[in-house]
Write a protein that holds these residues in place. Sequence first.
Motif, PDB file in Angstrom:
ATOM      1  N   ALA A   1      45.286  64.291 -45.984  1.00  0.00           N
ATOM      2  CA  ALA A   1      45.557  62.849 -46.045  1.00  0.00           C
ATOM      3  C   ALA A   1      45.664  62.377 -47.492  1.00  0.00           C
ATOM      4  O   ALA A   1      46.571  61.606 -47.849  1.00  0.00           O
ATOM      5  CB  ALA A   1      44.455  62.087 -45.311  1.00  0.00           C
TER       6      ALA A   1
ATOM      7  N   TYR B   1      57.549  62.573 -48.106  1.00  0.00           N
ATOM      8  CA  TYR B   1      56.793  62.041 -46.975  1.00  0.00           C
ATOM      9  C   TYR B   1      57.691  61.851 -45.756  1.00  0.00           C
ATOM     10  O   TYR B   1      57.318  62.162 -44.628  1.00  0.00           O
ATOM     11  CB  TYR B   1      56.152  60.712 -47.389  1.00  0.00           C
TER      12      TYR B   1
ATOM     13  N   TYR C   1      47.878  62.516 -39.462  1.00  0.00           N
ATOM     14  CA  TYR C   1      48.468  63.854 -39.611  1.00  0.00           C
ATOM     15  C   TYR C   1      47.420  64.848 -40.103  1.00  0.00           C
ATOM     16  O   TYR C   1      47.353  65.992 -39.619  1.00  0.00           O
ATOM     17  CB  TYR C   1      49.632  63.775 -40.601  1.00  0.00           C
TER      18      TYR C   1
ATOM     19  N   LEU D   1      50.270  70.431 -49.448  1.00  0.00           N
ATOM     20  CA  LEU D   1      49.092  69.801 -48.836  1.00  0.00           C
ATOM     21  C   LEU D   1      47.842  70.673 -48.815  1.00  0.00           C
ATOM     22  O   LEU D   1      46.730  70.150 -48.863  1.00  0.00           O
ATOM     23  CB  LEU D   1      49.431  69.369 -47.395  1.00  0.00           C
TER      24      LEU D   1
ATOM     25  N   ARG E   1      52.378  54.646 -44.050  1.00  0.00           N
ATOM     26  CA  ARG E   1      52.063  55.872 -44.781  1.00  0.00           C
ATOM     27  C   ARG E   1      50.578  56.234 -44.740  1.00  0.00           C
ATOM     28  O   ARG E   1      50.209  57.363 -44.426  1.00  0.00           O
ATOM     29  CB  ARG E   1      52.526  55.728 -46.230  1.00  0.00           C
TER      30      ARG E   1
ATOM     31  N   ALA F   1      49.145  59.450 -42.821  1.00  0.00           N
ATOM     32  CA  ALA F   1      48.472  60.492 -43.593  1.00  0.00           C
ATOM     33  C   ALA F   1      47.129  60.860 -42.963  1.00  0.00           C
ATOM     34  O   ALA F   1      46.796  62.041 -42.800  1.00  0.00           O
ATOM     35  CB  ALA F   1      48.272  60.033 -45.032  1.00  0.00           C
TER      36      ALA F   1
ATOM     37  N   MET G   1      48.894  63.734 -49.022  1.00  0.00           N
ATOM     38  CA  MET G   1      50.084  63.101 -48.450  1.00  0.00           C
ATOM     39  C   MET G   1      50.386  61.779 -49.124  1.00  0.00           C
ATOM     40  O   MET G   1      51.547  61.394 -49.284  1.00  0.00           O
ATOM     41  CB  MET G   1      49.901  62.895 -46.947  1.00  0.00           C
ATOM     42  N   ASN G   2      49.355  61.076 -49.505  1.00  0.00           N
ATOM     43  CA  ASN G   2      49.550  59.783 -50.163  1.00  0.00           C
ATOM     44  C   ASN G   2      50.105  59.937 -51.575  1.00  0.00           C
ATOM     45  O   ASN G   2      50.500  58.955 -52.196  1.00  0.00           O
ATOM     46  CB  ASN G   2      48.235  59.009 -50.197  1.00  0.00           C
TER      47      ASN G   2
END
Length: 392
Positions: free
Chosen positions: A345, A356, A249, A59, A242, A246, A348-349
């Motif tokens: 974000a 994930y 988070y 990340l 999700r 994302a 994360m996707n």
Amino acid sequence: MPFVAAVIGYLTKRVAIEMMFRPLRFVGLVEPWLGWQGIVPRNSARMIRTSAELITSRLVDPGEIVHRIDPDELARRIQGPLLLAVERIAREVLETHHPRLWELLPVLAQDMIIKQVQAGAPALVREVMAQVRADVGEVLDVQRVAVTALERDKELLVRLVRDISRPEMAFIARCGVYFGFVLGVVQTAVWALTREPLVLPVFGAAIGWLTDWLAIKLVFFPRERTRVLGLFWFQGVFQRRRAEVARQYGELIAREVMTVPNIVEGVLHGPRSDRLLGMIQQLVRKSVDEQASIAKPFVAVAVGTKRFQEMKYAAAEKAMSYLDSTALSAEPYAREALDIGNTIAEKMNRLTREEYEGLLRPAFRQDEWKLIAVGAVIGALVGYLQDLLMLS
């Protein structure tokens, strides 16, 4: 009976959810056997390592984020505090190492010396940033920054897991009601046919066990959107959210973990800071040399070569004490430029479904059987009490 079963289902879920996060520290007689500590705080070391590894490996790329900082813009943003720090350092060093000479100089001459030293400060900032950008891995341990921030405060890890999983926790509680009611209908039929006293506690335990197990599984599975019984589409709640997770988070990590103060702390005081601090000291001494070059013959005569060397080293040492406050004066610019929240974000996707899932799954995996077992015990107790009431 179905309504009591629904209550059992809900109650066991609420207890399981609270037992995940509370208490923060062990409460009981003999640790870890006679007592309890919330699953998340109890497994904080493992979860911190897992979270930090994900953050640093997938990340946050230190090279990518550091290159977003423009050295010229950084120098401009910290110009005020930097010039004040340079002035204080110059005055303190000159007053300490050659007070008589400094006192004899007219105020105008003192100001000219200060201005001359200040003139080299922006170039010094740019040179330091160039060195950092050239080899960021040698000066910034991103994983250590993340681990330190999470270890510093156990409540932070609990808050991180709880905040991103709040809808999942609500889903688990609702599942307890729905599944409990359905199983309660079966329980009612079995009890009506058998009138067996053991039916209620056994079904109570089964309701607590099955509803806990099923609710936790449905948080994560199925990973892909799947048609159930050919009637409707379903996907694990956490997987379905999700994009929202994302964003949330990323905001939490940017606000609580990978903050500018934490990054500055990691750069200046982390395990890899010695090389950077040595480089800064060397650059400060070089800058003093360059700014004094015009008057070097005068300096050599008036101050002496040995004392001049001492002054350079003293200036470099004092510069170290101003690093934190000077660097943090650019926090608003650095926070905006690094844009860590949106970066996390976005990345994360791109994670696989399994990667994930690793954000939240470690909070359940190792000790989820304990939560399920507690649900079964509570269900059995409630069923037993229900049995007593019916007999009376």
